[in-house]
Each structure stands twice: as C-alpha cells, then as structure tokens.
Design a protein around this motif. Structure first.
Motif, mmCIF file in Angstrom:
data_model
loop_
_atom_site.group_PDB
_atom_site.id
_atom_site.type_symbol
_atom_site.label_atom_id
_atom_site.label_comp_id
_atom_site.label_asym_id
_atom_site.label_seq_id
_atom_site.Cartn_x
_atom_site.Cartn_y
_atom_site.Cartn_z
ATOM 1 N N ILE A 165 69.685 74.323 0.934
ATOM 2 C CA ILE A 165 69.824 75.554 0.162
ATOM 3 C C ILE A 165 70.937 76.388 0.765
ATOM 4 C CG2 ILE A 165 68.673 77.671 -0.611
ATOM 5 C CD1 ILE A 165 66.004 76.195 -0.268
ATOM 6 N N LEU A 166 71.851 76.826 -0.062
ATOM 7 C CA LEU A 166 72.964 77.668 0.357
ATOM 8 C C LEU A 166 72.714 79.076 -0.185
ATOM 9 C CD1 LEU A 166 75.753 77.592 1.772
ATOM 10 C CD2 LEU A 166 76.760 77.048 -0.448
ATOM 11 N N ILE A 167 72.599 80.059 0.705
ATOM 12 C CA ILE A 167 72.284 81.432 0.325
ATOM 13 C C ILE A 167 73.519 82.303 0.493
ATOM 14 C CG2 ILE A 167 70.866 83.450 0.861
ATOM 15 C CD1 ILE A 167 68.683 81.582 1.792
ATOM 16 N N LEU A 168 73.932 82.963 -0.580
ATOM 17 C CA LEU A 168 75.154 83.773 -0.573
ATOM 18 C C LEU A 168 74.815 85.193 -1.006
ATOM 19 C CD1 LEU A 168 77.482 81.230 -2.440
ATOM 20 C CD2 LEU A 168 77.059 81.389 0.016
ATOM 21 N N ASP A 169 75.053 86.155 -0.125
ATOM 22 C CA ASP A 169 74.757 87.555 -0.413
ATOM 23 C C ASP A 169 76.031 88.252 -0.881
ATOM 24 O OD1 ASP A 169 73.403 89.978 -0.568
ATOM 25 O OD2 ASP A 169 73.809 90.483 1.519
ATOM 26 N N GLU A 170 76.073 88.624 -2.168
ATOM 27 C CA GLU A 170 77.234 89.321 -2.751
ATOM 28 C C GLU A 170 78.536 88.598 -2.391
ATOM 29 O OE1 GLU A 170 76.976 91.956 -4.704
ATOM 30 O OE2 GLU A 170 75.107 92.972 -4.221
ATOM 31 N N PRO A 171 78.689 87.320 -2.770
ATOM 32 C CA PRO A 171 79.834 86.529 -2.302
ATOM 33 C C PRO A 171 81.195 87.010 -2.795
ATOM 34 C CG PRO A 171 78.637 85.351 -4.011
ATOM 35 C CD PRO A 171 77.792 86.541 -3.639
ATOM 36 N N THR A 172 81.234 87.813 -3.870
ATOM 37 C CA THR A 172 82.525 88.301 -4.362
ATOM 38 C C THR A 172 82.809 89.734 -3.930
ATOM 39 O OG1 THR A 172 81.549 89.037 -6.460
ATOM 40 C CG2 THR A 172 82.401 86.785 -6.379
ATOM 41 N N ASN A 173 81.918 90.293 -3.117
ATOM 42 C CA ASN A 173 82.076 91.690 -2.708
ATOM 43 C C ASN A 173 83.374 91.890 -1.935
ATOM 44 O OD1 ASN A 173 81.110 94.374 -2.519
ATOM 45 N ND2 ASN A 173 80.460 94.010 -0.416
ATOM 46 N N GLY A 174 84.181 92.880 -2.348
ATOM 47 C CA GLY A 174 85.410 93.209 -1.639
ATOM 48 C C GLY A 174 86.608 92.359 -2.000
ATOM 49 N N LEU A 175 86.436 91.394 -2.892
ATOM 50 C CA LEU A 175 87.554 90.531 -3.267
ATOM 51 C C LEU A 175 88.302 91.109 -4.468
ATOM 52 C CD1 LEU A 175 85.927 86.973 -3.003
ATOM 53 C CD2 LEU A 175 87.084 88.320 -1.228
ATOM 54 N N ASP A 176 89.599 90.795 -4.550
ATOM 55 C CA ASP A 176 90.380 91.214 -5.713
ATOM 56 C C ASP A 176 90.064 90.284 -6.879
ATOM 57 O OD1 ASP A 176 91.815 88.847 -5.331
ATOM 58 O OD2 ASP A 176 93.448 89.854 -4.271
ATOM 59 N N PRO A 177 90.528 90.606 -8.105
ATOM 60 C CA PRO A 177 90.176 89.772 -9.265
ATOM 61 C C PRO A 177 90.514 88.296 -9.095
ATOM 62 C CG PRO A 177 91.112 91.857 -10.008
ATOM 63 C CD PRO A 177 91.254 91.841 -8.511
ATOM 64 N N ALA A 178 91.667 87.999 -8.487
ATOM 65 C CA ALA A 178 92.025 86.595 -8.274
ATOM 66 C C ALA A 178 91.053 85.937 -7.303
ATOM 67 C CB ALA A 178 93.454 86.485 -7.746
ATOM 68 N N GLY A 179 90.699 86.658 -6.246
ATOM 69 C CA GLY A 179 89.747 86.127 -5.272
ATOM 70 C C GLY A 179 88.376 85.903 -5.874
ATOM 71 N N ILE A 180 87.960 86.819 -6.759
ATOM 72 C CA ILE A 180 86.667 86.667 -7.434
ATOM 73 C C ILE A 180 86.651 85.404 -8.277
ATOM 74 C CG2 ILE A 180 85.203 87.639 -9.256
ATOM 75 C CD1 ILE A 180 85.988 90.428 -8.181
ATOM 76 N N GLN A 181 87.744 85.172 -9.009
ATOM 77 C CA GLN A 181 87.812 83.989 -9.859
ATOM 78 C C GLN A 181 87.777 82.707 -9.024
ATOM 79 O OE1 GLN A 181 87.706 83.966 -13.241
ATOM 80 N NE2 GLN A 181 87.517 81.766 -13.001
ATOM 81 N N GLU A 182 88.495 82.709 -7.903
ATOM 82 C CA GLU A 182 88.502 81.544 -7.025
ATOM 83 C C GLU A 182 87.119 81.288 -6.436
ATOM 84 O OE1 GLU A 182 91.495 82.443 -4.172
ATOM 85 O OE2 GLU A 182 93.176 82.073 -5.546
ATOM 86 N N MET A 183 86.438 82.363 -6.022
ATOM 87 C CA MET A 183 85.108 82.207 -5.439
ATOM 88 C C MET A 183 84.117 81.705 -6.477
ATOM 89 S SD MET A 183 83.390 82.265 -2.683
ATOM 90 C CE MET A 183 84.691 82.978 -1.655
ATOM 91 N N ARG A 184 84.223 82.187 -7.710
ATOM 92 C CA ARG A 184 83.368 81.687 -8.789
ATOM 93 C C ARG A 184 83.514 80.174 -8.933
ATOM 94 N NH1 ARG A 184 85.198 85.543 -13.555
ATOM 95 N NH2 ARG A 184 83.885 87.379 -13.258
ATOM 96 N N SER A 185 84.778 79.733 -8.948
ATOM 97 C CA SER A 185 85.041 78.311 -9.127
ATOM 98 C C SER A 185 84.461 77.486 -7.989
ATOM 99 C CB SER A 185 86.562 78.085 -9.231
ATOM 100 O OG SER A 185 86.862 76.716 -9.369
ATOM 101 N N LEU A 186 84.620 77.978 -6.769
ATOM 102 C CA LEU A 186 84.085 77.272 -5.602
ATOM 103 C C LEU A 186 82.563 77.172 -5.675
ATOM 104 C CD1 LEU A 186 86.114 78.588 -2.524
ATOM 105 C CD2 LEU A 186 85.943 76.228 -3.315
ATOM 106 N N ILE A 187 81.920 78.307 -5.965
ATOM 107 C CA ILE A 187 80.459 78.326 -5.985
ATOM 108 C C ILE A 187 79.929 77.427 -7.099
ATOM 109 C CG2 ILE A 187 78.444 79.785 -6.387
ATOM 110 C CD1 ILE A 187 80.039 82.075 -5.044
#
Length: 320
Positions: A165-187
């Motif tokens: 189980i991988l637990i991620l607390d607010e994984p996009t917090n503090g990221l810019d829009p490009a970073g948020i999109q990249e993190m979404r794709s990774l997750i």
C-alpha cells in the motif's frame, strides 16, 4: 487485480491529543487491491490524522487501527515497511544528502550511505528513481532541487520499499500546474508499474478526479461517502425546471400529486420541482396534460461534483 479481496482499514475512535475527545469516529475503508482511493475532505477534516494513524506516525491515546483485522500496533518495523510506505506533506530535510541517499533511506533496514548498500538495495533504488524520472539528478543535493523534484524523490523513496500500500498525503500540494499534471500521471500508473494499491488524501476534487477509482469523503472525522466516482455522480441529480402555460393550475395539480412546486419570481411561467426519478417525472407530465395544463419545456438540473462535495462537507468543526 481489481477483483482481489480488498484491504479493510478500520479505525475505532482515534484520540491523539489527550483531551479525551476522539478526533476520528469509527471509519471503515475498503481499499481494493490494485486501485487508487482518495480520502477527500476540506482542510481539517481528519484526512492526515487517519493516514498518520494508519502509518503509525501518531501515538494513539485511545482507539485502534486495523488492516484486514490485524492491529497495526502489533507489526514490527520490517513488517510495516513491507505493508505500506508513506509520503507525507511535511517533506524530509535532506541537508547534505544526495537524492540517491534520500531514496536509499527507504530500504529497510537502512544500512548506510548509498555507496555501501547491498546490490539488491542499490538496484531497487535505481529502479525507483527511473520509474519517477529522477535518475538524472541522483548526485544532486536534495535541498537544492525544486519542490516538484523533491516530491518525485520522496515518491521514489516510498516505492523502493516495495510496499503493498502506497499512502500519499496531499501529493500535489505546493506544485505548479505542470507539476500537478506530472504527479497525476505518475500516481495513475502506480498500481500497474509497482503493483501497489494507492491511498491518497486531498482537499481538491478537481486534482484527483482524473486518476482515482474510489473516493471517500471525510469531514469532522466521519466518513460521509465511499464509492466510485460514478456512484458519487448519481448524487448529481438536481431539481426540475418545468415551463407551463398555466403555472397556478399546474402547481395545484402537482400539489394534489404530493409534489411541491415553487415559481421563481423572475420566471412566472416556470415551476421549480424537487429531484424526481425519470418514471415519476414522465407520469407527472402526463397528469398535467390530462388536466389541461400545457407543458412547454422541461430542464433537469444537475449538480457538479464540486457542488456534491460541498453539500456533504458544509458543516462546522475541524480536526487535524
């Protein structure tokens, strides 16, 4: 994979502050293996408290946390590290550690700096860094890289544990829009690329609805909803706007049928009806026609997912 038996995470009135007030009520989460579930709620809803309690990062004054019926407090460090890995909002300070060193600390037990790891640990670190696309900054100092890169490095650190189980607390917090999109794709790719089941917390529905399988809506330490996004969208049916030729007569007919109808002040030929099933609505239209009331138009209003979220969580009070 998605047909396998789910993990059941249960909590029983978690108290962490010693004030004899439970912060989390009894909650049961069905975390289906190979899927992504998000605990969604406003700031202070209790999301981080639940995640930290599951990961044994909080000392419980009272209450229990169980995974598949097993008390989490009975697990050894080695058992816990294989069962789950956690990336919390509070980021690790690496100081003079390289990114490779930081990722290597995810191996259990950690035996030293990256250069003296066992061969299998070294391979796991390299694979994790390649998976989240940070292998090219392995020699960089962790404190000198961007927030988005740090988040990736911390994700690699969790992955190299090989957790169920991988637990991620607010994984996009503090990221810019490009970073948020990249993190979404990774997750989104984590269940397939790592085999891990993913549990995320977030307070922003728009950031998670593109990547999750299941949603749990939490507020004041209580689970208000758990199910798929499709099931959540079933709550989206709003009221009915009915345009008629004789609004007073139509309202009287509807009242006889037990349906309350209100006429908006700026639309005298329109009646606002409550949400109704399609069959009931069709029957009402037929009844109006038989009563000599002409129906000119009908509009079924819908709520956005944001509206549903707000309607479930708009109450007072906060927990951590």
């Amino acid at each position: 994979m998605k047909t396998q038996k789910p993990y059941y995470i249960t909590t029983a009135k978690i108290e962490v502050g010693g004030d004899q007030k439970p912060l989390i009520e009894e909650v049961e989460i069905a975390l289906r293996k190979g899927e992504i579930l998000t605990l969604l709620g406003p700031n202070g809803a209790g999301k981080s408290t639940i995640l930290k309690s599951i990961a044994r990062q909080l000392s419980l004054i009272a209450g229990t946390v169980r995974l598949d019926g097993e008390d989490m407090r009975t697990l050894t460090g080695a058992e816990l590290s294989k069962k789950m890995a956690v990336v919390m909002t509070k980021r690790l300070r690496g100081e003079l550690m390289t990114c490779e060193d930081v990722v290597a600390t995810g191996r259990y037990p950690y035996t030293g700096r990256f250069g003296v790891l066992r061969a299998e640990d070294h391979a796991a670190v390299q694979n994790a860094m390649e998976l989240v696309q940070v292998a090219d900054i392995g020699d960089s100092l962790f404190d000198r890289i961007s927030d988005g890169q740090r988040q990736r490095v911390m994700l690699a650190r969790a992955i190299c544990q090989g957790p169920e189980i991988l637990i991620l607390d607010e994984p996009t917090n503090g990221l810019d829009p490009a970073g948020i999109q990249e993190m979404r794709s990774l997750i989104s790719s984590m269940p397939e690329t790592t085999g891990a089941t993913v549990l995320i917390s977030s307070h922003l529905l728009g950031e998670i609805e593109q990547m999750v399988d299941q949603v749990g809506i939490l507020n004041h330490g209580k689970l208000l909803f758990e199910g798929s996004l499709q099931q959540l969208q079933k709550h989206s049916r709003g009221g009915i706007l009915l345009r008629v030729l004789d609004a007073p007569k139509a309202a009287a007919v509807l009242q006889q049928q037990g349906v309350k109808a209100a006429a908006p002040a700026d639309q005298p030929d329109t009646l606002q009806l409550p949400p109704l099933p399609d069959e009931a609505l069709a029957a009402l239209v037929c009844t109006l026609a038989e009563s000599g009331v002409g129906v000119v138009g009908l509009t079924a209003q819908t709520k956005s997912l944001e509206d549903i979220f707000l309607s479930l969580t708009q109450t007072s009070g906060e927990v951590a």
